[in-house]
Write a protein that holds these residues in place. Structure first.
Motif, PDB file in Angstrom:
ATOM      1  N   GLN A   1      41.909  36.022  45.910  1.00  0.00           N
ATOM      2  CA  GLN A   1      43.201  36.046  45.243  1.00  0.00           C
ATOM      3  C   GLN A   1      43.364  34.873  44.278  1.00  0.00           C
ATOM      4  O   GLN A   1      44.076  34.978  43.284  1.00  0.00           O
ATOM      5  CB  GLN A   1      44.325  36.032  46.288  1.00  0.00           C
ATOM      6  CG  GLN A   1      45.728  36.126  45.719  1.00  0.00           C
ATOM      7  CD  GLN A   1      45.972  37.451  45.011  1.00  0.00           C
ATOM      8  OE1 GLN A   1      45.274  38.424  45.259  1.00  0.00           O
ATOM      9  NE2 GLN A   1      46.962  37.484  44.126  1.00  0.00           N
TER      10      GLN A   1
ATOM     11  N   SER B   1      42.739  40.615  40.214  1.00  0.00           N
ATOM     12  CA  SER B   1      43.878  40.714  41.116  1.00  0.00           C
ATOM     13  C   SER B   1      43.584  41.697  42.244  1.00  0.00           C
ATOM     14  O   SER B   1      43.185  42.843  42.003  1.00  0.00           O
ATOM     15  CB  SER B   1      45.123  41.170  40.345  1.00  0.00           C
ATOM     16  OG  SER B   1      46.165  41.508  41.231  1.00  0.00           O
TER      17      SER B   1
ATOM     18  N   LYS C   1      45.775  42.997  44.289  1.00  0.00           N
ATOM     19  CA  LYS C   1      46.782  44.058  44.274  1.00  0.00           C
ATOM     20  C   LYS C   1      46.470  45.100  43.210  1.00  0.00           C
ATOM     21  O   LYS C   1      46.622  46.304  43.445  1.00  0.00           O
ATOM     22  CB  LYS C   1      48.168  43.454  44.040  1.00  0.00           C
ATOM     23  CG  LYS C   1      49.296  44.478  44.090  1.00  0.00           C
ATOM     24  CD  LYS C   1      50.656  43.811  44.000  1.00  0.00           C
ATOM     25  CE  LYS C   1      51.781  44.841  44.044  1.00  0.00           C
ATOM     26  NZ  LYS C   1      53.117  44.203  44.008  1.00  0.00           N
ATOM     27  N   ASP C   2      46.024  44.664  42.035  1.00  0.00           N
ATOM     28  CA  ASP C   2      45.673  45.619  40.982  1.00  0.00           C
ATOM     29  C   ASP C   2      44.497  46.492  41.410  1.00  0.00           C
ATOM     30  O   ASP C   2      44.471  47.702  41.136  1.00  0.00           O
ATOM     31  CB  ASP C   2      45.334  44.880  39.690  1.00  0.00           C
ATOM     32  CG  ASP C   2      46.562  44.259  39.036  1.00  0.00           C
ATOM     33  OD1 ASP C   2      47.689  44.601  39.456  1.00  0.00           O
ATOM     34  OD2 ASP C   2      46.391  43.426  38.121  1.00  0.00           O
TER      35      ASP C   2
ATOM     36  N   ASP D   1      55.803  45.399  50.628  1.00  0.00           N
ATOM     37  CA  ASP D   1      55.628  45.512  49.179  1.00  0.00           C
ATOM     38  C   ASP D   1      56.117  46.882  48.714  1.00  0.00           C
ATOM     39  O   ASP D   1      55.501  47.913  49.007  1.00  0.00           O
ATOM     40  CB  ASP D   1      54.155  45.318  48.808  1.00  0.00           C
ATOM     41  CG  ASP D   1      53.951  45.120  47.312  1.00  0.00           C
ATOM     42  OD1 ASP D   1      54.517  45.905  46.528  1.00  0.00           O
ATOM     43  OD2 ASP D   1      53.226  44.179  46.935  1.00  0.00           O
TER      44      ASP D   1
ATOM     45  N   TYR E   1      44.323  40.225  53.156  1.00  0.00           N
ATOM     46  CA  TYR E   1      45.451  40.554  52.282  1.00  0.00           C
ATOM     47  C   TYR E   1      46.439  41.469  52.998  1.00  0.00           C
ATOM     48  O   TYR E   1      46.076  42.547  53.476  1.00  0.00           O
ATOM     49  CB  TYR E   1      44.945  41.232  51.008  1.00  0.00           C
ATOM     50  CG  TYR E   1      46.007  41.487  49.958  1.00  0.00           C
ATOM     51  CD1 TYR E   1      46.304  40.519  49.007  1.00  0.00           C
ATOM     52  CD2 TYR E   1      46.702  42.694  49.922  1.00  0.00           C
ATOM     53  CE1 TYR E   1      47.267  40.748  48.036  1.00  0.00           C
ATOM     54  CE2 TYR E   1      47.669  42.925  48.963  1.00  0.00           C
ATOM     55  CZ  TYR E   1      47.949  41.950  48.026  1.00  0.00           C
ATOM     56  OH  TYR E   1      48.911  42.173  47.066  1.00  0.00           O
TER      57      TYR E   1
ATOM     58  N   TRP F   1      54.815  40.491  48.976  1.00  0.00           N
ATOM     59  CA  TRP F   1      54.914  39.827  47.679  1.00  0.00           C
ATOM     60  C   TRP F   1      54.217  38.475  47.726  1.00  0.00           C
ATOM     61  O   TRP F   1      53.563  38.066  46.762  1.00  0.00           O
ATOM     62  CB  TRP F   1      56.387  39.658  47.308  1.00  0.00           C
ATOM     63  CG  TRP F   1      56.598  39.015  45.966  1.00  0.00           C
ATOM     64  CD1 TRP F   1      56.704  39.640  44.755  1.00  0.00           C
ATOM     65  CD2 TRP F   1      56.712  37.606  45.701  1.00  0.00           C
ATOM     66  NE1 TRP F   1      56.877  38.716  43.749  1.00  0.00           N
ATOM     67  CE2 TRP F   1      56.884  37.452  44.305  1.00  0.00           C
ATOM     68  CE3 TRP F   1      56.686  36.471  46.497  1.00  0.00           C
ATOM     69  CZ2 TRP F   1      57.030  36.214  43.698  1.00  0.00           C
ATOM     70  CZ3 TRP F   1      56.825  35.228  45.898  1.00  0.00           C
ATOM     71  CH2 TRP F   1      56.998  35.106  44.509  1.00  0.00           C
TER      72      TRP F   1
ATOM     73  N   CYS G   1      51.601  37.522  49.448  1.00  0.00           N
ATOM     74  CA  CYS G   1      50.141  37.654  49.353  1.00  0.00           C
ATOM     75  C   CYS G   1      49.706  37.988  47.927  1.00  0.00           C
ATOM     76  O   CYS G   1      48.626  37.583  47.491  1.00  0.00           O
ATOM     77  CB  CYS G   1      49.647  38.730  50.320  1.00  0.00           C
ATOM     78  SG  CYS G   1      49.496  38.163  52.028  1.00  0.00           S
ATOM     79  N   SER G   2      50.526  38.721  47.211  1.00  0.00           N
ATOM     80  CA  SER G   2      50.154  39.098  45.849  1.00  0.00           C
ATOM     81  C   SER G   2      50.383  37.979  44.840  1.00  0.00           C
ATOM     82  O   SER G   2      49.844  38.030  43.729  1.00  0.00           O
ATOM     83  CB  SER G   2      50.950  40.334  45.412  1.00  0.00           C
ATOM     84  OG  SER G   2      52.334  40.033  45.286  1.00  0.00           O
ATOM     85  N   GLN G   3      51.166  36.958  45.229  1.00  0.00           N
ATOM     86  CA  GLN G   3      51.533  35.935  44.256  1.00  0.00           C
ATOM     87  C   GLN G   3      51.079  34.521  44.622  1.00  0.00           C
ATOM     88  O   GLN G   3      50.584  33.797  43.758  1.00  0.00           O
ATOM     89  CB  GLN G   3      53.062  35.929  44.067  1.00  0.00           C
ATOM     90  CG  GLN G   3      53.626  37.230  43.531  1.00  0.00           C
ATOM     91  CD  GLN G   3      53.133  37.552  42.128  1.00  0.00           C
ATOM     92  OE1 GLN G   3      52.910  36.652  41.319  1.00  0.00           O
ATOM     93  NE2 GLN G   3      52.955  38.839  41.834  1.00  0.00           N
TER      94      GLN G   3
END
Length: 370
Positions: free
Chosen positions: A153, A159, A161-162, A184, A270, A274, A276-278
């Motif tokens: 990450q 990314s 998430k992507d 999420d 993961y 939010w 974890c994604s940021q």
């Protein structure tokens, strides 16, 4: 069973003894780890569940072992422990005093079933079916060479998430998710789009103790079971520890992986949040090939152990669909029931401790009462 020699004066437990040897820098002999079950640890665990931290520390002192439980471990067990055998006077419709020997008989029965083990009682309930269908495993998975790519990450160019959302958007036959924490909203919308628009079966298994956060998210989004016609949401817990006197607590499912079309797997640290994604430092490994078969098998096993979430149960044919109001009420009732029962976890001791069955060695918290 391996246990320390705490009964012999001056002899330390296995873990403490090994640590003392490792502290001696002049000691050249290799000290292999002890991989067997620790009877000393079981005695200390039972003491903690019955008498709390004081009983645990007393057992550790008597066994001359290291205090292996961290404050985090003890807080978790204190919050989630419960009584696996109902108290005699608490049974519904039972107002008379228990007969002499009744308590010991019940404890003996339980001891025969689970004493000295960490395994829950087996169930004769039929396992749930994957009623939305499950694809045939592709030949590339059966015979293909395992491929693995790791994504961090912290590398903003890739990314996680992507990557996850891209794989979900390309799914054609099935999406199977095992997740500890799911809050999420974007990923939930991706799963809804795949299941309702592209008719891809979606199976979602969530950790039971974190389930309330997923339900709360759905409530904020004004979602009910009618919005999940091609999705199955279930929950599961980890293994259950049973003490000799009837106390128990269940662990969590902290596995995190996504199986796509029985061909791709994303697994790692993961979570669907939010944070974890940021901001959280996470990683996932993208697997393809024969190793995917292991994740396929693990998901089926977890699904067998899982149980349905009432708010997401699809009514059978012929039954009237629930209204938005009743669905919202179901979400609210689930949120309330998901909160820990403070009254049930506040008790530091159980009356069953006096009838605990002696096996291998008497539990330390009973010595003073006999």
């Amino acid at each position: 069973l391996q246990r320390g020699s705490g009964d012999s004066p001056g002899v330390s437990g296995l873990l403490r003894s090994r640590l003392e040897k490792l502290k001696k820098l002049w000691w050249r002999k290799s000290i292999p780890p002890v991989l067997q079950h620790s009877e000393t640890a079981r005695l200390a665990m039972d003491a903690f569940l019955e008498q709390g931290e004081p009983g645990y520390l007393q057992a550790i002192a008597e066994e001359q072992e290291l205090p292996f439980l961290s404050p985090l471990d003890m807080d978790y067990m204190s919050q989630h422990r419960s009584q696996s055998i109902p108290e005699p006077n608490a049974r519904k419709g039972h107002e008379t005093e228990p007969k002499e020997g009744d308590t010991e008989d019940r404890a003996s029965l339980f001891s025969e079933l689970s004493s000295g083990t960490y395994f829950p009682l087996m169930s004769d309930v039929q396992p749930p079916e994957l009623e939305l269908g499950w694809p045939v495993v592709p030949l590339a998975t059966w015979y293909g060479q395992t491929q693995a790519s790791v994504y961090f990450q912290r590398n903003k160019a890739n990314s996680i998430k992507d990557l996850l959302r891209c794989l979900i958007s390309r799914a054609k036959t099935v999406i199977a998710v095992v997740m500890d924490l799911f809050t999420d909203m974007e990923i939930l919308c991706d799963l809804m789009e795949a299941s309702s628009r592209r008719h891809v079966p979606v199976y979602l298994i969530l950790d039971e103790k974190y389930l309330k956060y997923f339900i709360e998210m759905c409530s904020k989004m004004a979602l009910n079971k009618d919005h999940f016609p091609n999705m199955r949401v279930r929950c599961v817990s980890g293994d259950t520890y049973y003490s000799k006197a009837g106390k128990k607590f269940a662990g969590q499912v902290l596995e995190k992986f996504v199986l796509i079309d029985c061909d791709h797997v994303l697994a790692g640290t993961y979570s669907f949040t939010w944070l974890c994604s940021q901001v959280h430092a996470c990683l996932v490994t993208h697997f393809r090939g024969k190793i995917v078969e292991d994740f396929d098998r693990e998901f089926r096993s977890l699904y067998t152990e899982s149980k349905p979430v009432p708010a997401f149960c699809i009514p059978e044919a012929g039954s009237s669909p629930a209204s938005a109001h009743s669905s919202a009420w179901t979400f609210q009732s689930l949120l309330k029931s998901a909160k820990p029962n403070e009254a049930g976890t506040a008790s530091q001791a159980s009356s069953l401790s006096n009838s605990s069955i002696e096996s291998i060695k008497m539990s330390p918290f009973r010595k003073n009462s006999t």
